[in-house]
Design an enzyme around this catalytic site. Structure first.
Site, PDB file in Angstrom:
ATOM      1  N   TYR A  63       6.370   9.753   4.947  1.00 59.88           N
ATOM      2  CA  TYR A  63       4.981   9.532   5.335  1.00 59.88           C
ATOM      3  C   TYR A  63       4.500   8.212   4.718  1.00 59.88           C
ATOM      4  O   TYR A  63       3.565   8.165   3.907  1.00 59.88           O
ATOM      5  CB  TYR A  63       4.072  10.714   4.929  1.00 59.88           C
TER       6      TYR A  63
ATOM      7  N   GLY B  95       2.121   1.327  -0.014  1.00 54.86           N
ATOM      8  CA  GLY B  95       2.805   1.431  -1.311  1.00 54.86           C
ATOM      9  C   GLY B  95       4.315   1.524  -1.113  1.00 54.86           C
ATOM     10  O   GLY B  95       5.086   0.767  -1.720  1.00 54.86           O
ATOM     11  N   HIS B  96       4.740   2.421  -0.217  1.00 51.79           N
ATOM     12  CA  HIS B  96       6.179   2.535   0.079  1.00 51.79           C
ATOM     13  C   HIS B  96       6.711   1.210   0.627  1.00 51.79           C
ATOM     14  O   HIS B  96       7.797   0.762   0.261  1.00 51.79           O
ATOM     15  CB  HIS B  96       6.433   3.602   1.153  1.00 51.79           C
TER      16      HIS B  96
ATOM     17  N   GLN C 114      10.451  20.000  -6.773  1.00 53.53           N
ATOM     18  CA  GLN C 114       9.385  19.377  -7.569  1.00 53.53           C
ATOM     19  C   GLN C 114       7.996  19.926  -7.225  1.00 53.53           C
ATOM     20  O   GLN C 114       7.006  19.445  -7.748  1.00 53.53           O
ATOM     21  CB  GLN C 114       9.424  17.852  -7.461  1.00 53.53           C
TER      22      GLN C 114
ATOM     23  N   GLY D  83       7.056   3.422  -7.599  1.00 51.51           N
ATOM     24  CA  GLY D  83       5.695   2.896  -7.671  1.00 51.51           C
ATOM     25  C   GLY D  83       5.036   3.229  -9.005  1.00 51.51           C
ATOM     26  O   GLY D  83       5.230   4.322  -9.548  1.00 51.51           O
TER      27      GLY D  83
ATOM     28  N   ASP E 287       2.861   6.537  -9.866  1.00 53.77           N
ATOM     29  CA  ASP E 287       3.456   7.675 -10.565  1.00 53.77           C
ATOM     30  C   ASP E 287       4.002   7.168 -11.902  1.00 53.77           C
ATOM     31  O   ASP E 287       5.218   7.180 -12.149  1.00 53.77           O
ATOM     32  CB  ASP E 287       4.569   8.277  -9.703  1.00 53.77           C
TER      33      ASP E 287
ATOM     34  N   GLN F 205       6.148   9.531 -13.949  1.00 55.48           N
ATOM     35  CA  GLN F 205       7.449   9.694 -13.286  1.00 55.48           C
ATOM     36  C   GLN F 205       8.367   8.519 -13.618  1.00 55.48           C
ATOM     37  O   GLN F 205       9.539   8.692 -13.933  1.00 55.48           O
ATOM     38  CB  GLN F 205       7.235   9.798 -11.776  1.00 55.48           C
TER      39      GLN F 205
ATOM     40  N   SER G  99      -1.672   6.900  -1.286  1.00 54.83           N
ATOM     41  CA  SER G  99      -0.865   8.093  -1.536  1.00 54.83           C
ATOM     42  C   SER G  99      -0.758   8.858  -0.222  1.00 54.83           C
ATOM     43  O   SER G  99      -1.725   8.899   0.553  1.00 54.83           O
ATOM     44  CB  SER G  99      -1.578   8.963  -2.580  1.00 54.83           C
ATOM     45  N   SER G 100       0.388   9.475  -0.009  1.00 57.68           N
ATOM     46  CA  SER G 100       0.534  10.276   1.221  1.00 57.68           C
ATOM     47  C   SER G 100      -0.478  11.407   1.217  1.00 57.68           C
ATOM     48  O   SER G 100      -0.924  11.865   2.270  1.00 57.68           O
ATOM     49  CB  SER G 100       1.950  10.853   1.315  1.00 57.68           C
TER      50      SER G 100
HETATM   51  O1  PAF Z   1       7.701   9.590  -5.930  1.00 58.85           O
HETATM   52  C1  PAF Z   1       8.190  10.319  -5.035  1.00 58.85           C
HETATM   53  O2  PAF Z   1       7.934  10.155  -3.850  1.00 58.85           O
HETATM   54  C2  PAF Z   1       9.145  11.443  -5.425  1.00 58.85           C
HETATM   55  O3  PAF Z   1       8.754  12.047  -6.613  1.00 58.85           O
HETATM   56  C3  PAF Z   1      10.613  10.989  -5.495  1.00 58.85           C
HETATM   57  C4  PAF Z   1      10.833   9.953  -6.571  1.00 58.85           C
HETATM   58  C5  PAF Z   1      11.046  10.425  -4.147  1.00 58.85           C
HETATM   59  C6  PAF Z   1      11.507  12.189  -5.806  1.00 58.85           C
HETATM   60  O4  PAF Z   1      11.393  13.189  -4.850  1.00 58.85           O
END
Ligand code: PAF
Length: 282
Positions: A32, A36-37, A61, A147, A150, A153, A185-186
């Site tokens: 999605y 950002g992506h 997750q 990104g 997060d 993360q 963000s999605s």
């Molecule tokens: O940031 C995300 O979109 C997810 O946490 C990732 C790193 C793809 C892991 O599922």
């Protein structure tokens, strides 16, 4: 651009790329796509000979009662966007391809996974590190792109890579924002028109913190209080946490000095959003 659904196929691609001595970049995503992506994909495209983007809404997750089932998915749109960015391969495995019914192997970065977002989402980061480890094992990237939105993360993935002597270089790229500052963000898709307006309070609170610090405030508790008041004054917002921490190791910083990561999580209506800024006094 080729769509790959199986582990066997992606392994073949990786073997070929490595044999040819080419560099391989990976952008792990849950799909999605938003700007950002695309910023991660563009940077990876510039850096690497061969670019793999994974799209996998990773069930491990998501906690019980979270949005795994409703998480936005639109593969044909993602596919078109990826093609425009000259992605070489999209890896889109089924859940059953990644997790056998008796799956039991997990990777966890202890400590860091249980603070901040991990307090209310206790198994979230274990799911993230597990799937990222699996993707790294399958795709063996030279570099992987994440990104800064997060931020926790990213710190956890760097720690995993360092503690487990893993190979990929981890590149973390800046947050891409909407015009009013809302971090892309999605999950923004879930917001109603009214909620979407309220959501701007997150970035406003971060800017408030930045202003307080620029004005000489060094007491993190006082900065947090100002941010908390601001978010609580927004009727659709429910604050989860404000954290002022060291951006390298997420240790709490009672006094603001050198460089701090200011991170927030809040629910706007039912949607949980996160955001952060880094304030550098050096
Ligand atoms: O940031 C995300 O979109 C997810 O946490 C990732 C790193 C793809 C892991 O599922």
């Amino acid at each position: 651009m080729k769509i790959i659904n199986t582990i066997a196929e992606i392994r073949n691609v990786v073997t070929r790329v490595k044999k040819d001595g080419k560099t391989l970049g990976l952008v792990p995503t849950m799909g999605y796509f938003h700007e950002g992506h695309l910023s991660l994909i563009r940077e990876a495209r510039r850096d690497c000979d061969v670019l793999v983007v994974s799209i996998f809404v990773n069930p491990t997750q998501f906690g019980v009662g979270e949005d795994y089932k409703t998480y936005p998915r639109d593969l044909s749109r993602d596919r078109r966007l990826a093609e425009k960015e000259y992605v070489d391969y999209i890896f889109v495995p089924e859940v059953s391809e990644m997790y056998a019914p008796d799956y039991a192997g997990f990777v966890e970065v202890e400590g860091l996974s249980r603070i901040m977002c991990g307090k209310n989402r206790p198994d979230h980061f274990r799911g993230v590190t597990t799937v990222v480890m699996k993707l790294f094992n399958l795709i063996q990237p030279d570099a992987a792109y994440f990104g800064q939105k997060d931020a926790q993360q990213a710190v956890i993935i760097r720690k995993m890579v360092s503690d487990l002597n893993m190979n990929p270089e981890i590149r973390v790229l800046p947050i891409v924002r909407e015009e009013d500052g809302l971090a892309m963000s999605s999950r923004n898709k879930y917001l109603s028109t009214e909620e979407r307006k309220s959501a701007a309070v997150l970035y406003k609170a971060l800017l408030k913190a930045q202003d307080e610090i620029a004005g000489g405030e060094r007491d993190a508790a006082k900065v947090s209080k100002k941010m908390t008041e601001m978010i609580q004054s927004e009727k659709l917002a429910r604050l989860d946490y404000v954290a002022i921490v060291d951006p390298e190791n997420l240790n709490t910083k009672p006094t603001i000095d050198r460089i701090v990561l200011i991170a927030i999580a809040a629910r706007i209506g039912k949607t949980r959003l996160i955001d952060n800024i880094t304030v550098n006094l050096r």
